[in-house]
Write a protein that holds these residues in place. Structure first.
Motif, PDB file in Angstrom:
ATOM      1  N   GLY A   1      -4.507  -2.131   9.594  1.00 50.33           N
ATOM      2  CA  GLY A   1      -3.581  -1.194  10.194  1.00 50.33           C
ATOM      3  C   GLY A   1      -3.329  -0.013   9.274  1.00 50.33           C
ATOM      4  N   VAL A   2      -2.331   0.772   9.630  1.00 49.06           N
ATOM      5  CA  VAL A   2      -1.981   1.987   8.887  1.00 49.06           C
ATOM      6  C   VAL A   2      -0.522   1.897   8.452  1.00 49.06           C
ATOM      7  N   VAL A   3      -0.261   2.262   7.188  1.00 47.81           N
ATOM      8  CA  VAL A   3       1.110   2.293   6.678  1.00 47.81           C
ATOM      9  C   VAL A   3       1.858   3.406   7.405  1.00 47.81           C
ATOM     10  N   LYS A   4       2.965   3.037   8.053  1.00 44.51           N
ATOM     11  CA  LYS A   4       3.755   3.988   8.832  1.00 44.51           C
ATOM     12  C   LYS A   4       5.035   4.429   8.135  1.00 44.51           C
ATOM     13  N   TYR A   5       5.574   3.575   7.259  1.00 40.62           N
ATOM     14  CA  TYR A   5       6.859   3.892   6.638  1.00 40.62           C
ATOM     15  C   TYR A   5       7.009   3.062   5.368  1.00 40.62           C
ATOM     16  N   ILE A   6       7.647   3.643   4.362  1.00 42.56           N
ATOM     17  CA  ILE A   6       7.992   2.936   3.129  1.00 42.56           C
ATOM     18  C   ILE A   6       9.502   3.052   2.947  1.00 42.56           C
ATOM     19  N   ASP A   7      10.182   1.903   2.853  1.00 47.11           N
ATOM     20  CA  ASP A   7      11.626   1.857   2.624  1.00 47.11           C
ATOM     21  C   ASP A   7      11.847   1.487   1.166  1.00 47.11           C
ATOM     22  N   SER A   8      12.207   2.442   0.349  1.00 40.54           N
ATOM     23  CA  SER A   8      12.313   2.216  -1.094  1.00 40.54           C
ATOM     24  C   SER A   8      13.367   1.180  -1.470  1.00 40.54           C
ATOM     25  N   GLY A   9      14.303   0.896  -0.589  1.00 38.37           N
ATOM     26  CA  GLY A   9      15.358  -0.066  -0.913  1.00 38.37           C
ATOM     27  C   GLY A   9      15.208  -1.406  -0.218  1.00 38.37           C
ATOM     28  N   GLY A  10      14.181  -1.575   0.576  1.00 38.62           N
ATOM     29  CA  GLY A  10      14.045  -2.801   1.353  1.00 38.62           C
ATOM     30  C   GLY A  10      13.400  -3.942   0.596  1.00 38.62           C
ATOM     31  N   SER A  11      13.677  -5.183   1.045  1.00 37.21           N
ATOM     32  CA  SER A  11      13.062  -6.352   0.416  1.00 37.21           C
ATOM     33  C   SER A  11      11.585  -6.469   0.800  1.00 37.21           C
ATOM     34  N   ARG A  12      11.241  -6.031   1.978  1.00 41.01           N
ATOM     35  CA  ARG A  12       9.835  -5.912   2.400  1.00 41.01           C
ATOM     36  C   ARG A  12       9.678  -4.460   2.840  1.00 41.01           C
ATOM     37  N   PRO A  13       9.339  -3.584   1.898  1.00 43.11           N
ATOM     38  CA  PRO A  13       9.477  -2.145   2.141  1.00 43.11           C
ATOM     39  C   PRO A  13       8.361  -1.459   2.923  1.00 43.11           C
TER      40      PRO A  13
ATOM     41  N   VAL B   1       2.354   6.254   2.920  1.00 40.10           N
ATOM     42  CA  VAL B   1       2.263   6.443   4.366  1.00 40.10           C
ATOM     43  C   VAL B   1       0.917   7.098   4.668  1.00 40.10           C
ATOM     44  N   GLY B   2       0.217   6.540   5.653  1.00 41.43           N
ATOM     45  CA  GLY B   2      -1.088   7.060   6.047  1.00 41.43           C
ATOM     46  C   GLY B   2      -2.250   6.263   5.503  1.00 41.43           C
ATOM     47  N   ASP B   3      -2.019   5.400   4.492  1.00 42.30           N
ATOM     48  CA  ASP B   3      -3.100   4.564   3.961  1.00 42.30           C
ATOM     49  C   ASP B   3      -3.544   3.563   5.017  1.00 42.30           C
TER      50      ASP B   3
END
Length: 88
Positions: A34-46, A14-16
């Protein structure tokens, strides 16, 4: 890429600041930044990225992005332009 990262999968944080590489999911976003806002560790497109400019298929990332700016992808869909400051 340096000797320490050669052949290793780079995980975004997040923040990259990132740039899309070609297709991200079903749409072509190549070159958009753009900027990474969220990472979902369990998602198919995280990886949720908020792009600088809105686009027709963009969304708000369930309230995490400006409306029309968000899109989910995989770590491999993006290249890092600028990393956020990493903690050691």
């Amino acid at each position: 890429m340096n000797d320490e990262t050669y052949g290793q999968k780079i995980l975004l944080e997040v923040g990259d600041r990132v740039e899309a590489i070609g297709y991200v999911g079903r749409i072509h976003l190549g070159g958009k930044r753009g900027v990474v806002k969220y990472i979902d560790s369990g998602g198919s497109r995280p990886v949720l990225v908020e792009f600088s400019k809105p686009f027709d298929e963009g969304h708000d990332g369930t309230g995490r992005c400006k409306p029309g700016h968000g899109w989910w992808g995989e770590h491999e869909d993006f290249k890092v332009i600028k990393t956020k400051k990493r903690r050691k």
